[in-house]
Design a protein around this motif. Structure first.
Motif, PDB file in Angstrom:
ATOM      1  N   LYS A 170      23.155   9.535  40.637  1.00  0.00           N
ATOM      2  CA  LYS A 170      24.042  10.084  41.663  1.00  0.00           C
ATOM      3  C   LYS A 170      25.477   9.616  41.422  1.00  0.00           C
ATOM      4  O   LYS A 170      26.425  10.368  41.642  1.00  0.00           O
ATOM      5  CB  LYS A 170      23.573   9.657  43.046  1.00  0.00           C
ATOM      6  CG  LYS A 170      22.253  10.292  43.443  1.00  0.00           C
ATOM      7  CD  LYS A 170      21.759   9.755  44.756  1.00  0.00           C
ATOM      8  CE  LYS A 170      21.158   8.405  44.505  1.00  0.00           C
ATOM      9  NZ  LYS A 170      20.128   7.933  45.352  1.00  0.00           N
TER      10      LYS A 170
ATOM     11  N   VAL B 279      21.968  19.791  42.337  1.00  0.00           N
ATOM     12  CA  VAL B 279      21.544  18.819  43.334  1.00  0.00           C
ATOM     13  C   VAL B 279      20.623  19.530  44.324  1.00  0.00           C
ATOM     14  O   VAL B 279      20.990  20.570  44.876  1.00  0.00           O
ATOM     15  CB  VAL B 279      22.760  18.219  44.082  1.00  0.00           C
ATOM     16  CG1 VAL B 279      22.318  17.275  45.190  1.00  0.00           C
ATOM     17  CG2 VAL B 279      23.691  17.508  43.106  1.00  0.00           C
TER      18      VAL B 279
ATOM     19  N   GLN C 120      19.826  12.919  48.844  1.00  0.00           N
ATOM     20  CA  GLN C 120      20.347  11.793  48.065  1.00  0.00           C
ATOM     21  C   GLN C 120      19.271  10.983  47.356  1.00  0.00           C
ATOM     22  O   GLN C 120      19.570  10.225  46.443  1.00  0.00           O
ATOM     23  CB  GLN C 120      21.172  10.883  48.981  1.00  0.00           C
ATOM     24  CG  GLN C 120      22.409  11.557  49.547  1.00  0.00           C
ATOM     25  CD  GLN C 120      23.405  11.928  48.468  1.00  0.00           C
ATOM     26  OE1 GLN C 120      23.676  11.154  47.562  1.00  0.00           O
ATOM     27  NE2 GLN C 120      23.953  13.130  48.556  1.00  0.00           N
TER      28      GLN C 120
ATOM     29  N   GLU D 263      17.375  12.676  41.927  1.00  0.00           N
ATOM     30  CA  GLU D 263      18.435  12.705  40.931  1.00  0.00           C
ATOM     31  C   GLU D 263      18.936  14.121  40.691  1.00  0.00           C
ATOM     32  O   GLU D 263      18.165  15.065  40.650  1.00  0.00           O
ATOM     33  CB  GLU D 263      17.948  12.162  39.573  1.00  0.00           C
ATOM     34  CG  GLU D 263      17.558  10.710  39.595  1.00  0.00           C
ATOM     35  CD  GLU D 263      16.054  10.522  39.696  1.00  0.00           C
ATOM     36  OE1 GLU D 263      15.363  11.407  40.249  1.00  0.00           O
ATOM     37  OE2 GLU D 263      15.567   9.491  39.235  1.00  0.00           O
TER      38      GLU D 263
END
Length: 142
Positions: A14, A97, A124, A127
């Motif tokens: 991240k 994402v 979050q 990955e």
């Protein structure tokens, strides 16, 4: 579980994803002030197999983390200008994402029915994916 997903080889941290996006925003803001000497990427390509594997990976692992994965957000980034990134140094990239919402219990679903239109946010705990094939040289025409 019958067929656990293989961890995609293109996963990045991240922190690196954030760095790529900050680099992109900073670089593109200054492009009008100076011309680049390298030809930059203008397209990114992922194979269907890579995308299907990533989708399988984020759905499975998102569910383990308590999310209903509902999409993928695509971010622009720029590789850092250092030799560790070879010919990609300073060039544009695109990373993926996963997005979704925390899964709710039946009681919570009834109570939050009016909030069903809430926007999905980046997950979050999973990955981002990077390292598609860039469209250069020469640049691809759409």
């Amino acid at each position: 579980m019958k067929n656990p997903p293989a961890k995609p080889s293109q996963l990045i941290t991240k922190e690196f994803a954030r760095q790529l996006n900050v680099n992109y925003n900073n670089k593109k803001a200054s492009l009008s002030a100076k011309r680049e000497q390298k030809e930059d990427a203008n397209a990114i390509w992922y194979s269907l197999e890579e995308l299907e594997n990533y989708i399988h990976y984020i759905k499975t692992n998102g569910a383990k983390d308590g999310y209903n994965v509902d999409g993928i957000r695509f971010y622009f980034g720029v590789y850092p200008d250092d030799e560790a990134h070879g010919e990609k140094a300073g060039l544009t990239t695109l990373f993926l994402v996963p997005t979704g919402k925390k899964a709710k219990s039946n009681t919570e679903q009834v109570q939050s029915f009016a909030l069903m239109q809430e926007m999905s946010s980046d997950i979050q705990s999973l990955e981002p994916m990077n390292y598609g094939n860039i469209g250069r040289p020469p640049s691809l025409l759409y």
